[in-house]
Design a protein around this motif. Structure first.
Motif, PDB file in Angstrom:
ATOM      1  N   LEU A   8      49.236  81.798  41.747  1.00  0.00           N
ATOM      2  CA  LEU A   8      49.205  81.076  40.476  1.00  0.00           C
ATOM      3  C   LEU A   8      48.767  82.001  39.346  1.00  0.00           C
ATOM      4  N   GLU A   9      47.726  82.783  39.558  1.00  0.00           N
ATOM      5  CA  GLU A   9      47.251  83.711  38.525  1.00  0.00           C
ATOM      6  C   GLU A   9      48.296  84.784  38.225  1.00  0.00           C
ATOM      7  N   GLY A  10      48.928  85.308  39.268  1.00  0.00           N
ATOM      8  CA  GLY A  10      49.981  86.303  39.073  1.00  0.00           C
ATOM      9  C   GLY A  10      51.171  85.725  38.322  1.00  0.00           C
ATOM     10  N   ALA A  11      51.541  84.489  38.650  1.00  0.00           N
ATOM     11  CA  ALA A  11      52.668  83.836  37.975  1.00  0.00           C
ATOM     12  C   ALA A  11      52.342  83.592  36.508  1.00  0.00           C
ATOM     13  N   LYS A  12      51.103  83.217  36.199  1.00  0.00           N
ATOM     14  CA  LYS A  12      50.709  83.019  34.802  1.00  0.00           C
ATOM     15  C   LYS A  12      50.850  84.327  34.020  1.00  0.00           C
ATOM     16  N   ARG A  13      50.396  85.422  34.592  1.00  0.00           N
ATOM     17  CA  ARG A  13      50.520  86.714  33.903  1.00  0.00           C
ATOM     18  C   ARG A  13      51.984  87.096  33.713  1.00  0.00           C
ATOM     19  N   LEU A  15      54.584  85.017  33.489  1.00  0.00           N
ATOM     20  CA  LEU A  15      55.171  84.152  32.461  1.00  0.00           C
ATOM     21  C   LEU A  15      54.852  84.662  31.071  1.00  0.00           C
ATOM     22  N   LEU A  16      53.611  85.035  30.850  1.00  0.00           N
ATOM     23  CA  LEU A  16      53.214  85.517  29.527  1.00  0.00           C
ATOM     24  C   LEU A  16      53.885  86.839  29.183  1.00  0.00           C
ATOM     25  N   LYS A  18      56.875  88.074  30.719  1.00  0.00           N
ATOM     26  CA  LYS A  18      58.329  88.105  30.859  1.00  0.00           C
ATOM     27  C   LYS A  18      59.043  86.794  30.579  1.00  0.00           C
ATOM     28  N   GLY A  19      58.330  85.677  30.595  1.00  0.00           N
ATOM     29  CA  GLY A  19      58.984  84.388  30.450  1.00  0.00           C
ATOM     30  C   GLY A  19      59.509  83.879  31.783  1.00  0.00           C
ATOM     31  N   PHE A  20      60.135  82.703  31.751  1.00  0.00           N
ATOM     32  CA  PHE A  20      60.646  82.082  32.973  1.00  0.00           C
ATOM     33  C   PHE A  20      61.847  82.822  33.543  1.00  0.00           C
ATOM     34  N   ALA A  21      62.846  83.027  32.717  1.00  0.00           N
ATOM     35  CA  ALA A  21      64.132  83.532  33.207  1.00  0.00           C
ATOM     36  C   ALA A  21      64.044  84.948  33.761  1.00  0.00           C
ATOM     37  N   ARG A  22      63.183  85.770  33.196  1.00  0.00           N
ATOM     38  CA  ARG A  22      63.121  87.173  33.631  1.00  0.00           C
ATOM     39  C   ARG A  22      62.077  87.435  34.720  1.00  0.00           C
ATOM     40  N   THR A  23      61.286  86.442  35.063  1.00  0.00           N
ATOM     41  CA  THR A  23      60.296  86.628  36.122  1.00  0.00           C
ATOM     42  C   THR A  23      60.959  86.425  37.475  1.00  0.00           C
ATOM     43  N   THR A  24      60.818  87.409  38.331  1.00  0.00           N
ATOM     44  CA  THR A  24      61.364  87.317  39.691  1.00  0.00           C
ATOM     45  C   THR A  24      60.237  87.038  40.678  1.00  0.00           C
ATOM     46  N   ALA A  25      60.617  86.613  41.865  1.00  0.00           N
ATOM     47  CA  ALA A  25      59.621  86.404  42.929  1.00  0.00           C
ATOM     48  C   ALA A  25      58.907  87.711  43.238  1.00  0.00           C
ATOM     49  N   ARG A  26      59.644  88.810  43.215  1.00  0.00           N
ATOM     50  CA  ARG A  26      59.025  90.123  43.478  1.00  0.00           C
ATOM     51  C   ARG A  26      58.002  90.481  42.398  1.00  0.00           C
ATOM     52  N   ASP A  27      58.280  90.107  41.157  1.00  0.00           N
ATOM     53  CA  ASP A  27      57.304  90.336  40.073  1.00  0.00           C
ATOM     54  C   ASP A  27      55.993  89.610  40.379  1.00  0.00           C
ATOM     55  N   ILE A  28      56.127  88.372  40.790  1.00  0.00           N
ATOM     56  CA  ILE A  28      54.938  87.558  41.072  1.00  0.00           C
ATOM     57  C   ILE A  28      54.156  88.146  42.241  1.00  0.00           C
ATOM     58  N   ALA A  51      56.531  76.585  37.325  1.00  0.00           N
ATOM     59  CA  ALA A  51      56.227  75.332  36.628  1.00  0.00           C
ATOM     60  C   ALA A  51      54.735  75.031  36.708  1.00  0.00           C
ATOM     61  N   GLU A  52      54.144  75.223  37.872  1.00  0.00           N
ATOM     62  CA  GLU A  52      52.694  75.003  38.018  1.00  0.00           C
ATOM     63  C   GLU A  52      51.903  75.990  37.168  1.00  0.00           C
ATOM     64  N   ALA A  53      52.370  77.222  37.107  1.00  0.00           N
ATOM     65  CA  ALA A  53      51.690  78.233  36.294  1.00  0.00           C
ATOM     66  C   ALA A  53      51.755  77.855  34.818  1.00  0.00           C
ATOM     67  N   TYR A  54      52.901  77.372  34.381  1.00  0.00           N
ATOM     68  CA  TYR A  54      53.045  76.931  32.988  1.00  0.00           C
ATOM     69  C   TYR A  54      52.081  75.779  32.689  1.00  0.00           C
ATOM     70  N   LEU A  55      52.025  74.792  33.574  1.00  0.00           N
ATOM     71  CA  LEU A  55      51.114  73.665  33.381  1.00  0.00           C
ATOM     72  C   LEU A  55      49.660  74.138  33.331  1.00  0.00           C
ATOM     73  N   ALA A  56      49.325  75.110  34.158  1.00  0.00           N
ATOM     74  CA  ALA A  56      47.962  75.654  34.146  1.00  0.00           C
ATOM     75  C   ALA A  56      47.669  76.337  32.814  1.00  0.00           C
ATOM     76  N   LEU A  57      48.646  77.075  32.277  1.00  0.00           N
ATOM     77  CA  LEU A  57      48.467  77.720  30.981  1.00  0.00           C
ATOM     78  C   LEU A  57      48.275  76.688  29.874  1.00  0.00           C
ATOM     79  N   VAL A  58      49.077  75.638  29.900  1.00  0.00           N
ATOM     80  CA  VAL A  58      48.942  74.574  28.906  1.00  0.00           C
ATOM     81  C   VAL A  58      47.578  73.905  29.052  1.00  0.00           C
TER      82      VAL A  58
END
Length: 193
Positions: A8-13, A15-16, A18-28, A51-58
Motif C-alpha cells: 500500500l505504501e509503495g503503491a501510494k508513492r 501513484l504520486l 507516475k499516476g494510475f496508467a503509468r504505474t506497473t505492478a513491477r514499479d509497486i 484504488a486502495e492506495a488512492y483512497l488512502a491518499l484521499v
C-alpha cells in the motif's frame, strides 16, 4: 510492516510519482520491496491495490479539511462554515504536487481503468457521508440516505468541479470566498419574492 502495508505504501508513492496508467505492478514491487505474487494475494489485482492506495491518499488529505485544531469555529451548516471548509479543501489543491490530479486521471481514463473506477464508485457514498458530516457538524452515522442523495451529491459535485478547475486553470479557479459569494447570490435569488 507486513507485505500488505508495504504494498500500500509503495503503491501510494508510485501513484504520486507516475499516476494510475503509468504505474506497473513491477514499479509497486520495486518501491515496496515485496514480490509480484503478494499483490494478488493481498489485493487481488494491481488495479485494486491502486484504488486502495488512492483512497488512502484521499483519507490522509481529508484530515486537512477540518483545518487546524480549533479552526471549526463557524456554526455547523452555516454559510461561514461552508466558506471555512472549502478554504481548507482548496488549500490542499494549492499544494505543489497535489494528488488531486489523480482524480482527473480517473475521470479521463475511466473506461481504461474500469477496476479502479468501479472500486472508487463503490466508495463514493462514504465520501459523500464524510463531506456532509464535515459541513453540517454531525457524526457520519447520523447522515441519512435522503441527505446523502441530495446534499451529499451536491458537495461531491462541487468537489469534482473544484478539482477540475484547480488542475486545469488554477489562476481562475475559485477560492472559498468566491465560492461562498456565489452561494450567497444563489440563496438571495432563490429567496426573492
Amino acid at each position: 510492516m507486513g507485505h500488505r502495508e508495504d504494498l500500500l505504501e509503495g503503491a501510494k508513492r508510485c501513484l504520486l510519482a507516475k499516476g494510475f496508467a503509468r504505474t506497473t505492478a513491477r514499479d509497486i514491487v520495486k518501491e515496496s520491496g515485496t514480490n509480484l505474487a503478494s499483490i494478488g494475494y493481498h489485493y487481488g489485482s494491481k488495479d485494486a491495490l491502486l484504488a486502495e492506495a488512492y483512497l488512502a491518499l484521499v483519507g490522509e488529505l481529508s484530515e486537512a479539511f477540518d483545518g487546524e485544531e480549533g479552526d471549526a469555529g463557524a456554526a455547523p451548516g452555516s454559510v461561514e462554515r461552508f466558506e471555512q471548509v472549502w478554504s481548507n479543501i482548496i488549500g490542499t489543491m494549492r499544494v505543489p504536487g497535489s494528488m488531486w490530479h489523480l482524480s482527473i486521471e480517473i475521470v479521463a481514463m475511466g473506461d481504461q481503468l474500469p477496476a479502479v473506477r468501479d472500486h472508487l464508485a463503490r466508495q463514493q457514498r462514504d465520501a459523500e457521508r464524510a463531506l456532509v458530516a464535515l459541513f453540517m457538524g454531525v457524526p457520519e452515522e447520523e447522515v441519512s440516505d435522503k441527505t446523502l442523495d441530495t446534499l451529499g451529491r451536491f458537495y461531491t459535485t462541487l468537489m469534482t468541479g473544484l478539482i477540475a478547475q484547480w488542475n486545469f486553470d488554477p489562476e481562475r479557479a475559485p477560492d472559498a470566498e468566491v465560492l461562498t459569494e456565489g452561494l450567497r447570490q444563489v440563496i438571495e435569488a432563490a429567496t426573492r419574492k
